[in-house]
Write an enzyme that holds these catalytic residues in place. Structure first.
Site, PDB file in Angstrom:
ATOM      1  N   THR A   1      11.197 -28.168 -65.804  1.00 16.90           N
ATOM      2  CA  THR A   1      11.682 -26.969 -65.114  1.00 16.90           C
ATOM      3  C   THR A   1      13.089 -27.244 -64.597  1.00 16.90           C
ATOM      4  OG1 THR A   1      10.691 -27.693 -63.054  1.00 16.90           O
ATOM      5  CG2 THR A   1       9.412 -26.188 -64.374  1.00 16.90           C
TER       6      THR A   1
ATOM      7  N   SER B   1      15.602 -17.863 -55.810  1.00 20.49           N
ATOM      8  CA  SER B   1      15.574 -16.601 -56.546  1.00 20.49           C
ATOM      9  C   SER B   1      14.951 -15.462 -55.741  1.00 20.49           C
ATOM     10  CB  SER B   1      14.851 -16.814 -57.872  1.00 20.49           C
ATOM     11  OG  SER B   1      15.015 -15.701 -58.696  1.00 20.49           O
ATOM     12  N   HIS B   2      13.858 -14.905 -56.252  1.00 21.08           N
ATOM     13  CA  HIS B   2      13.233 -13.725 -55.661  1.00 21.08           C
ATOM     14  C   HIS B   2      12.224 -14.095 -54.583  1.00 21.08           C
ATOM     15  CE1 HIS B   2      11.175 -15.472 -59.001  1.00 21.08           C
ATOM     16  NE2 HIS B   2      10.050 -15.036 -58.502  1.00 21.08           N
TER      17      HIS B   2
ATOM     18  N   ASP C   1      17.778  -9.193 -57.058  1.00 23.61           N
ATOM     19  CA  ASP C   1      16.955 -10.145 -56.294  1.00 23.61           C
ATOM     20  C   ASP C   1      17.788 -11.069 -55.417  1.00 23.61           C
ATOM     21  OD1 ASP C   1      18.024 -11.742 -58.307  1.00 23.61           O
ATOM     22  OD2 ASP C   1      16.272 -13.049 -58.352  1.00 23.61           O
TER      23      ASP C   1
ATOM     24  N   ASP D   1      19.133 -14.034 -55.590  1.00 27.10           N
ATOM     25  CA  ASP D   1      20.357 -14.666 -56.097  1.00 27.10           C
ATOM     26  C   ASP D   1      21.110 -13.811 -57.108  1.00 27.10           C
ATOM     27  OD1 ASP D   1      18.266 -15.002 -57.910  1.00 27.10           O
ATOM     28  OD2 ASP D   1      19.156 -16.806 -58.769  1.00 27.10           O
TER      29      ASP D   1
ATOM     30  N   ASP E   1      20.324 -12.391 -60.062  1.00 30.93           N
ATOM     31  CA  ASP E   1      20.217 -12.435 -61.525  1.00 30.93           C
ATOM     32  C   ASP E   1      19.202 -11.440 -62.085  1.00 30.93           C
ATOM     33  OD1 ASP E   1      18.068 -13.876 -60.603  1.00 30.93           O
ATOM     34  OD2 ASP E   1      18.433 -15.656 -61.846  1.00 30.93           O
ATOM     35  N   ARG E   2      18.306 -10.942 -61.235  1.00 34.85           N
ATOM     36  CA  ARG E   2      17.326  -9.964 -61.733  1.00 34.85           C
ATOM     37  C   ARG E   2      17.777  -8.542 -61.438  1.00 34.85           C
ATOM     38  NH1 ARG E   2      11.171 -12.121 -60.749  1.00 34.85           N
ATOM     39  NH2 ARG E   2      11.503 -14.157 -61.721  1.00 34.85           N
TER      40      ARG E   2
ATOM     41  N   GLU F   1      14.116 -10.772 -70.364  1.00 29.83           N
ATOM     42  CA  GLU F   1      12.744 -11.166 -70.061  1.00 29.83           C
ATOM     43  C   GLU F   1      12.042 -10.014 -69.362  1.00 29.83           C
ATOM     44  OE1 GLU F   1      11.918 -15.470 -69.158  1.00 29.83           O
ATOM     45  OE2 GLU F   1      13.657 -15.117 -67.895  1.00 29.83           O
ATOM     46  N   GLU F   2      10.725  -9.978 -69.513  1.00 27.60           N
ATOM     47  CA  GLU F   2       9.941  -8.924 -68.872  1.00 27.60           C
ATOM     48  C   GLU F   2      10.020  -8.995 -67.354  1.00 27.60           C
ATOM     49  OE1 GLU F   2       7.236 -10.006 -66.953  1.00 27.60           O
ATOM     50  OE2 GLU F   2       7.760 -12.028 -67.575  1.00 27.60           O
TER      51      GLU F   2
ATOM     52  N   LYS G   1      20.890 -14.738 -66.507  1.00 29.24           N
ATOM     53  CA  LYS G   1      20.663 -13.310 -66.468  1.00 29.24           C
ATOM     54  C   LYS G   1      21.512 -12.734 -65.344  1.00 29.24           C
ATOM     55  CE  LYS G   1      16.319 -14.294 -64.108  1.00 29.24           C
ATOM     56  NZ  LYS G   1      15.358 -15.281 -64.592  1.00 29.24           N
TER      57      LYS G   1
ATOM     58  N   ARG H   1      -0.417 -15.382 -64.938  1.00 32.65           N
ATOM     59  CA  ARG H   1       0.222 -14.142 -65.357  1.00 32.65           C
ATOM     60  C   ARG H   1      -0.469 -13.642 -66.623  1.00 32.65           C
ATOM     61  NH1 ARG H   1       4.223 -14.226 -61.773  1.00 32.65           N
ATOM     62  NH2 ARG H   1       5.741 -15.899 -61.645  1.00 32.65           N
TER      63      ARG H   1
END
Ligand code: G1P
Ligand code: ZN
Length: 543
Positions: free
Chosen positions: A18, A113-114, A277, A279, A281-282, A363-364, A376, A496
């Site tokens: 990761t 991130s989120h 989000d 940071d 990127d979303r 990405e979804e 992204k 998921r």
């Protein structure tokens, strides 16, 4: 003697493969913890002596303190220069852009991130390489290996720098350059999109509502949407980044961006709603009474990107993560360009973008982007949508209807079972693995299985192989379910379940998404024994 070497102890906290490390904030704040990871990162990338690094984060709690530590450690490890966003702020895409624009050797991005921020929430740190993208598996493995054996770290014995002042200073022989976090990014956006057309759209009364969720995109959205494009002040909501994101969950989906959803559903809504989000990127895109699923957004943007100046010559190819819907594949096929189906995670797009094989990726999970950076990019997606809206003069719902009429509608949903027992989650996946060979031809809750496998990926550019990237079951009627365990959760395991079904009958484009997917949902329950094994009778989050 300004440099100190402190003894320390190895740790095994980064999941191999990761990018970066994401943990609860108090874990990161333990003595020597951050220092260990930063030193392991520096060592893992072959040292930072003489190198130029970009440093910045999403402004969450501990961002500023961590940056001071990183700067002192970079100096002690011999870095030539660190370029830091003012106030310690850089969105992930802006950091990616700066790495590329300044020819830096890489960057350290501070974000979870989120995930929520705050003293008892989440924190994270990751390294991006010289192409501006998340470090490759080869590099993250080296960082991980180094973290297992690390016994000391180097740090300069110096005072904190003032991160609020633009300009250059010296930190024990290393140059520290504080730059405006927004300027270079906004300039890049101006080069890609028709700002005159979007400005005219806003001047004509088109109303936009952008929810920055008290996260990093506030200053970017205000500069670009309100100042450069002339959207009325107030078009950007929650525009001031806060260390705890105002107590919210900075995840742009209908669950967490519910204020925006409420504004966009009903009478007298704005013409266009969007959110980003923690940071930056979303992205989430929503029209009047019309939520656009990220998979559909990817497909539509890929289909119509040529309407923006930056993509006027067309796109070379489309890349999507495997769990993302096949809507983008239909567009690629119609355009006669390549489509790549990659494992989850933006780093898998890097080689394709670098090689010029893919132009648009997505990405979804609300991530869309292109070859303009190697991450992204939330605001990029918003601006491409606005450019398309301006160029076509159509509304968001009209564009979606047109798209479905042309390609069919890929009904899509993701069901998340969060923080479930880790053994139970792995047990569920093993149970599925055990059934794969015999599934084809069988019926699951009335649906016939066409094929079943565990996704593995051979990178067409560098030949690297990634295995165990999700279990997928295709049904004879064109439906599909994918099961995978999250790699980013910070508590227990998150299962998921990705559900999809293609509808080609225009009379059936207005169904409720969960209802349209009901047969696939039932098949997923049956084959994975989700309720029984997770102990949950419903998902925690449905997107
Ligand atoms: C999640 C998303 C994935 C995205 C990643 C980083 O990872 O599903 O698409 O790339 O966050 O933003 P996951 O928790 O599923 O491993
Ligand atoms: Zn993010």
């Amino acid at each position: 003697m300004p440099f100190l070497t402190h003894p320390t102890t190895p740790f095994d906290d980064q999941k191999p493969g990761t990018s970066g490390l994401r943990k609860k904030t108090p874990v990161f704040m333990q003595p020597r913890y951050l220092e260990n990871y930063v030193q392991a990162t520096f060592d893992g990338i072959g040292g930072v002596a003489g190198k130029v690094l970009i440093v910045g984060g999403d402004g969450r709690f501990f961002n500023d303190t961590a940056i001071q530590v990183i700067l002192r450690m970079a100096a002690a490890n011999g870095a030539a220069r660190c370029i830091v966003g003012q106030g310690g702020i850089l969105s992930t895409p802006a950091a990616s852009n700066l790495i590329r624009k300044r020819g830096a050797d890489g960057g350290l991005i501070l974000s979870a991130s989120h995930n929520p921020g705050g003293p008892n929430a989440d924190f994270g740190l990751k390294f991006n390489g010289a192409n501006g993208g998340p470090a490759s598996e080869a590099v993250t493995s080296k960082i991980h290996a180094r973290s297992l054996e690390i016994d000391s770290y180097k740090i300069a014995d110096s005072a904190d720098l003032d991160l609020s002042q633009l300009g250059e200073s010296d930190l024990d022989g290393m140059a520290v350059e504080i730059v405006d976090p927004v300027t270079d990014y906004a300039t890049l956006m101006e080069a890609l999109f028709d700002f005159d057309a979007i400005r005219a759209l806003f001047a004509g009364g088109f109303r936009v509502s952008f929810d920055a969720m008290h996260a990093v995109t506030g200053p970017y959205a205000r500069e670009i949407l309100e100042r450069r494009l002339g959207a009325p002040e107030g078009s950007v909501q929650n525009g001031v980044p806060l260390p705890d994101f105002g107590g919210g969950h900075p995840d742009p989906n209908p669950i967490w961006a519910k204020d925006l959803m409420a504004r966009m559903y009903g009478d007298d809504t704005p013409d266009f709603g969007a959110a980003s989000d923690g940071d930056g990127d979303r992205n989430m895109i929503v029209g009047p009474n019309c939520y656009v699923s990220p998979s559909d957004s990817l497909a539509l943007l890929a289909d119509l990107a040529h309407l923006a100046p930056g993509y006027k010559d067309g796109i070379a190819g489309i890349a999507r993560s495997m769990p993302t819907s096949a809507a983008a594949d239909l567009v690629a096929k119609a355009k006669g360009v390549e489509v790549f189906v990659t494992p989850t995670g933006w780093k898998f797009f890097g080689t394709l973008l670098d090689a010029g094989r893919a132009t648009i990726c997505g990405e979804e999970s609300a991530g869309t982007g292109s070859n303009h950076v190697r991450e992204k990019d939330g605001l990029w997606a918003v601006l491409l949508w606005l450019n398309i809206l301006a160029a076509t003069g159509k509304s968001v719902p009209a564009l979606m209807q047109d798209h479905w009429a042309k390609y069919g509608r890929n009904y899509y949903s993701r069901h998340d079972y969060e923080a479930i027992d880790s053994d139970a989650a792995h047990g569920l996946m093993d149970h599925l693995r055990g059934q794969l060979d015999g599934l084809a031809g069988q019926e699951l809750a009335g649906l016939q299985v066409a094929s079943a496998d565990e996704f593995a990926y051979d990178d067409p550019v560098d030949g690297s192989r990634a295995t165990a990237q999700g279990i997928r079951i295709h049904f004879a009627d064109g439906g599909r379910v994918v099961f995978r365990l999250s790699g980013t959760g910070t508590q227990g395991a998150t299962l998921r379940v990705y559900l999809e079904r293609l509808e080609t009958d225009p009379a059936r484009f207005d169904q409720d998404v969960q209802q349209a997917l009901a047969p696939v949902i039932a098949a997923a329950q049956e084959v994975a024994q989700i309720a029984q094994r997770s102990g949950r009778d419903a998902p925690d989050v449905i997107t």
